[in-house]
Design a protein around this motif. Structure first.
Motif, PDB file in Angstrom:
ATOM      1  N   GLY A 139     -54.657   4.643  -7.537  1.00 49.85           N
ATOM      2  CA  GLY A 139     -55.905   4.969  -6.872  1.00 49.85           C
ATOM      3  C   GLY A 139     -55.858   4.661  -5.391  1.00 49.85           C
ATOM      4  O   GLY A 139     -54.777   4.632  -4.784  1.00 49.85           O
ATOM      5  N   ASP A 169     -57.697   2.296   0.837  1.00 50.98           N
ATOM      6  CA  ASP A 169     -56.395   2.222   1.522  1.00 50.98           C
ATOM      7  C   ASP A 169     -56.512   1.608   2.934  1.00 50.98           C
ATOM      8  O   ASP A 169     -55.635   1.799   3.779  1.00 50.98           O
ATOM      9  CB  ASP A 169     -55.703   3.592   1.632  1.00 50.98           C
ATOM     10  N   CYS A 182     -48.048   3.302  -8.912  1.00 51.93           N
ATOM     11  CA  CYS A 182     -48.515   3.931  -7.670  1.00 51.93           C
ATOM     12  C   CYS A 182     -49.256   2.906  -6.813  1.00 51.93           C
ATOM     13  O   CYS A 182     -48.639   1.995  -6.297  1.00 51.93           O
ATOM     14  CB  CYS A 182     -49.343   5.172  -7.991  1.00 51.93           C
ATOM     15  N   ALA A 240     -48.310  11.469  -6.805  1.00 48.57           N
ATOM     16  CA  ALA A 240     -49.564  11.776  -6.105  1.00 48.57           C
ATOM     17  C   ALA A 240     -49.846  10.626  -5.151  1.00 48.57           C
ATOM     18  O   ALA A 240     -50.584   9.694  -5.470  1.00 48.57           O
ATOM     19  CB  ALA A 240     -50.702  11.943  -7.099  1.00 48.57           C
TER      20      ALA A 240
HETATM   21  N1  LIG Z   1     -52.226   7.769  -6.728  1.00 48.22           N
HETATM   22  C1  LIG Z   1     -52.154   6.641  -6.065  1.00 48.22           C
HETATM   23  O1  LIG Z   1     -52.195   5.553  -6.650  1.00 48.22           O
HETATM   24  C2  LIG Z   1     -52.088   6.726  -4.562  1.00 48.22           C
HETATM   25  C3  LIG Z   1     -51.765   5.422  -3.896  1.00 48.22           C
HETATM   26  C4  LIG Z   1     -52.145   5.370  -2.435  1.00 48.22           C
HETATM   27  N2  LIG Z   1     -53.569   5.547  -2.258  1.00 48.22           N
HETATM   28  C5  LIG Z   1     -51.350   6.395  -1.667  1.00 48.22           C
HETATM   29  O2  LIG Z   1     -51.886   7.424  -1.298  1.00 48.22           O
HETATM   30  O3  LIG Z   1     -50.184   6.204  -1.439  1.00 48.22           O
END
Ligand SMILES: NC(=O)CC[C@H](N)C(=O)O
Length: 233
Positions: free
Chosen positions: A51, A56, A87, A142
């Protein structure tokens, strides 16, 4: 297996992760909140899902790494607990110092949302033993910041100690530059702690746990860790 799934403000993959864990273990994970200061008694596995925790801000995972629950997660890992970070969760693990290195901006400077393939470099760990050594499986990336970086000495140590769990590869298993879309050092997609009980990876194996949606390539990862704790099913 008793899993605890941690939610942060901005987490968005908790439902998929909960479903993947439930499919593999038959049991719903406990949903934990970033402000919690303790893990439920008897927790076998802590999962940090993907996420955009805290939007971020500063760096991906940087603020999550300072949240109250991460102190409990650090203590749990120090006692030999199993932790999976996917991620944004992998970014938190590096920011919290539970895994070495950092996830930098993708080399292309673009957010990448696409299929990828990973080769299983270690199939004798709590998270990977249901794969064959060298098995290639399809997953999804992603992320904007998935470009794994560590200095050469750290990379050599990770490789020397067999702590590289997964590498980006072609569907045939060749570790090539073209298969490494985010620019990660040595095609590294996932790494382990020295005791093999903390795994961080950038792609999302929880996307591939249902034959009716996108296949079940990711399921062995969840089945592996479920089997590790079969006695507490
Ligand atoms: N899907 C995610 O966990 C994305 C992780 C983080 N926000 C990134 O864009 O790198």
């Amino acid at each position: 297996m008793r899993a605890g799934l941690v939610l942060f403000p901005g987490t968005n993959r908790e439902r998929d992760m909960a479903l993947a864990l439930q499919r593999a273990t038959g049991r719903k994970p406990a949903m934990l909140w970033h402000r919690d200061t303790e893990l439920p008694a008897g927790t076998d596995l802590v999962v940090l899902p993907g996420g955009f925790s805290y939007g971020d801000y500063l760096r991906c995972g940087a603020m999550a790494a300072q949240s109250p629950i991460m102190r409990a997660v650090r203590d749990f890992a120090a006692r030999g607990g199993h932790v999976l970070g996917v991620c944004n969760g992998f970014q938190m693990l590096t920011e919290a110092g539970l895994l070495p290195g950092a996830l930098l901006r993708n080399a292309s400077l673009r957010f990448l949302s696409m299929d990828c393939h990973m080769r299983v470099e270690r199939a004798d760990t709590p998270f990977t033993h249901r794969f064959r050594p060298g098995q290639v499986f399809r997953s999804t990336m992603a992320h904007g910041d998935g470009n794994y970086f560590a200095d050469a000495a750290t990379l050599d140590r990770l490789e020397g100690e067999g702590l590289v769990a997964l590498r980006y590869a072609t569907p045939e298993g060749a570790v090539t530059e073209a298969a490494n879309r985010n620019g990660s050092a040595r095609n590294i997609a996932g790494i382990l702690s020295p005791n093999l009980r903390v795994l961080g990876l950038m792609p999302h194996p929880e996307n591939q746990v249902d034959p009716l949606i996108d296949g079940t390539d990711g399921l062995p990862l969840f089945e592996s860790v479920a089997e590790t704790f079969a006695e507490t099913a």
